[in-house]
Design a protein around this motif. Structure first.
Motif, mmCIF file in Angstrom:
data_model
loop_
_atom_site.group_PDB
_atom_site.id
_atom_site.type_symbol
_atom_site.label_atom_id
_atom_site.label_comp_id
_atom_site.label_asym_id
_atom_site.label_seq_id
_atom_site.Cartn_x
_atom_site.Cartn_y
_atom_site.Cartn_z
ATOM 1 N N ASP A 160 0.900 8.067 3.413
ATOM 2 C CA ASP A 160 0.456 9.447 3.332
ATOM 3 C C ASP A 160 1.648 10.375 3.523
ATOM 4 O OD1 ASP A 160 -0.501 12.058 4.784
ATOM 5 O OD2 ASP A 160 -2.175 11.291 3.621
ATOM 6 N N ASN A 196 -8.761 6.247 -1.350
ATOM 7 C CA ASN A 196 -7.938 7.317 -1.924
ATOM 8 C C ASN A 196 -6.651 6.805 -2.569
ATOM 9 O OD1 ASN A 196 -6.333 6.819 0.371
ATOM 10 N ND2 ASN A 196 -7.228 8.547 1.486
ATOM 11 N N ARG A 197 -6.553 5.506 -2.704
ATOM 12 C CA ARG A 197 -5.401 4.923 -3.408
ATOM 13 C C ARG A 197 -5.742 3.525 -3.896
ATOM 14 N NH1 ARG A 197 -1.377 1.273 -2.448
ATOM 15 N NH2 ARG A 197 0.586 1.647 -3.554
ATOM 16 N N SER A 225 -4.550 3.716 8.614
ATOM 17 C CA SER A 225 -4.546 3.061 7.305
ATOM 18 C C SER A 225 -5.634 1.993 7.261
ATOM 19 C CB SER A 225 -3.181 2.421 7.032
ATOM 20 O OG SER A 225 -3.223 1.639 5.856
ATOM 21 N N GLU A 233 -4.802 6.851 4.859
ATOM 22 C CA GLU A 233 -4.817 6.349 3.490
ATOM 23 C C GLU A 233 -5.662 5.085 3.435
ATOM 24 O OE1 GLU A 233 -1.699 7.040 0.814
ATOM 25 O OE2 GLU A 233 -1.499 4.904 0.391
ATOM 26 N N GLN A 281 -5.942 12.181 7.745
ATOM 27 C CA GLN A 281 -4.990 11.949 6.657
ATOM 28 C C GLN A 281 -4.792 10.456 6.393
ATOM 29 O OE1 GLN A 281 -1.582 14.063 8.082
ATOM 30 N NE2 GLN A 281 -2.458 16.076 7.669
ATOM 31 N N ARG A 305 2.199 3.148 3.562
ATOM 32 C CA ARG A 305 1.808 3.465 4.933
ATOM 33 C C ARG A 305 1.287 2.237 5.665
ATOM 34 N NH1 ARG A 305 -1.757 8.588 6.989
ATOM 35 N NH2 ARG A 305 -1.637 8.116 9.194
ATOM 36 N N THR A 325 -6.635 2.106 0.885
ATOM 37 C CA THR A 325 -6.151 1.482 -0.341
ATOM 38 C C THR A 325 -6.998 0.290 -0.715
ATOM 39 O OG1 THR A 325 -3.883 2.133 0.208
ATOM 40 C CG2 THR A 325 -4.142 0.399 -1.423
ATOM 41 N N ARG A 351 -2.706 8.974 -5.729
ATOM 42 C CA ARG A 351 -1.691 7.974 -5.426
ATOM 43 C C ARG A 351 -2.140 6.611 -5.926
ATOM 44 N NH1 ARG A 351 1.993 9.518 -1.318
ATOM 45 N NH2 ARG A 351 1.669 11.698 -0.737
ATOM 46 N N SER A 391 0.862 -1.171 0.000
ATOM 47 C CA SER A 391 0.000 0.000 0.000
ATOM 48 C C SER A 391 0.892 1.212 0.000
ATOM 49 C CB SER A 391 -0.932 0.011 1.202
ATOM 50 O OG SER A 391 -0.211 0.276 2.369
#
Length: 436
Positions: free
Chosen positions: A30, A161-162, A103, A137, A135, A294, A139, A200, A27
């Motif tokens: 951030d 967001n990824r 995460s 992340e 913030q 992350r 995935t 990302r 993954s």
């Protein structure tokens, strides 16, 4: 992919060559949270809390894969599975209490076979159970054959967001040999879609494939680096037991590059990624400072993570004790367990100090930043024996940074990581009063 440690092959220290790569979950990190710094440089004492969600279904089973993935010809009742995921999340929350989630990672299997609404419902359940960091992340793994722009936009709206794409090769013949359902054209289109929707993204390649030589890999890797964003995972093919590739290999029908060629391919990989601004920060993962994985850094830095779904592994802290958890691998049996008892655990074991020390060594030595020895002492109550460290340092297997109180495996040492852990863990000393 499931959250497990993939051990490196063991060799005698006198037979050291450059490290080979092994698959591990991927993954991205951030940028604001990590900044390419280790924990102490960021003023933190713990790596954070992560949630791993395992979606176990695939459209087909690849012949090299030993992950917990299952093919079902009938339709999957996503609503029923979503309710079970939500239930298991709440059960873990009741055990460990409040946490801040840094995460979330949807692995598999093929999570991109899920509807965006299913993904969104699971993220919502995590948000109800714990506080998701602003913030954080989030995935989702995807196969190029299941990538559609509309579906990816749906995942983005759901909170992802990824994305991490399982490309595996940029050669059509090799994709077919690996049992992949997509073509090179579809892989490139998927990368383009991911880059247009997500700031990302990452993708995986497997190398040291049957018949591959240095020239072939150099051309393919250069092509991949031109497509890459700020993270790429490059795994050397390993023959996993109980897979079709293992049976072919035993029968002499599947030949992989010999160790010398594999070492050359690894050295080439390190040089080319470094030159492209994507240096290795872990054995098989490459990114510039600030864009490291992350989620996986939580694993490698020996943080706390909850494993949700069939076959998921976790490391959670309950009443001050670190525990190893694992759930039932079969999706339907897991579903029945959760519906009957609110969780699918088949393993829930308190880890001894020795076990924690060994896990920290195994995971931390994978990282280019190495292992924080003060944290090792704090968590396990043990410190390394200088009599074990010094001979390894003399053999250029490890580097010991006394000022930072850290130890790292050298490129040579990473290839014999199991042996390093064995030698460093043997004869570890209890922390004396006043030791840091």
């Amino acid at each position: 992919m499931p959250s497990v440690i993939v051990p490196l092959p063991s060799r005698n220290l006198s037979e050291v060559v450059l490290p080979k790569l092994n698959a591990i979950q991927d993954s991205n990190a951030d940028e604001v949270f990590f900044h390419g710094k280790n924990l102490e440089e960021r003023g933190l004492t713990e790596p954070g809390f992560a949630v791993y969600v395992h979606w176990p279904f695939c459209a087909s089973k690849c012949p090299y894969c030993d992950f917990n993935s299952h093919v079902r010809r009938d339709s999957i009742d996503e609503r029923r599975f979503s309710r079970a995921f939500q239930c298991e999340i709440q059960t873990i929350k009741s055990r460990i209490g409040p946490r801040r989630v840094h995460s979330i990672f949807f692995g598999g299997g093929t999570p991109s076979l899920m509807q965006p609404e299913t993904v969104g419902s699971i993220i919502d359940a995590i948000a109800k159970a714990w506080t998701i960091d602003g913030q954080a992340e989030i995935t989702l793994e995807a196969n190029p054959s299941s990538v559609e722009a509309a579906r990816f936009r749906g995942y983005r709206s759901a909170g992802v967001n990824r994305v991490s794409l399982g490309v595996q090769s940029l050669r059509d013949a090799d994709l077919k040999a690996l049992g992949r359902l997509h073509s090179v054209a579809e892989a490139k289109a998927a990368i383009s879609v991911a880059a247009s929707i997500f700031e990302r993204y990452s993708f995986d390649l497997i190398y040291a494939r049957p018949g591959q030589n240095a020239g072939d890999w150099a051309l393919e890797l250069a092509e991949a680096l031109a497509l890459a964003g700020r993270h790429i995972s490059l795994y050397q093919l390993t023959i996993e037991q109980e897979t079709p590739f293992a049976a072919l290999h035993r029968a002499g029908k599947l030949l992989i590059p010999d160790p010398d060629l594999a070492d050359d391919l690894f050295a080439m990989t390190q040089a080319m990624t470094e030159a492209a601004g994507l240096p290795a920060y872990e054995i098989s993962n490459h990114a510039p400072p600030g864009d490291e994985s992350r989620h996986n850094l939580v694993y490698w830095r020996y943080g706390e993570y909850a494993g949700i779904g069939p076959g998921a592994h976790g490391r959670i802290v309950v009443d001050g004790q670190r525990r190893a958890t694992a759930t039932e691998r079969n999706p339907e049996r897991w579903l029945g367990l959760v519906e009957g008892q609110s969780h699918g655990n088949i393993e829930d074991t308190g880890l001894t100090a020795d076990e924690q020390a060994d896990e920290m060594l195994m995971m931390g030595l994978r990282l280019n930043e190495g292992l924080d020895l003060a944290r090792l002492a704090r968590i396990s109550g043990f410190r390394l024996n200088p009599a074990a460290v010094e001979p390894l340092a003399a053999l250029d297997m490890v580097e010991h940074w006394a000022a930072q109180n850290r130890i790292k495996a050298t490129p040579r040492g990473r290839f014999v990581l199991n042996k390093l852990v064995e030698q460093l863990s043997t004869g570890m000393l209890p922390v004396d009063h006043g030791d840091s």
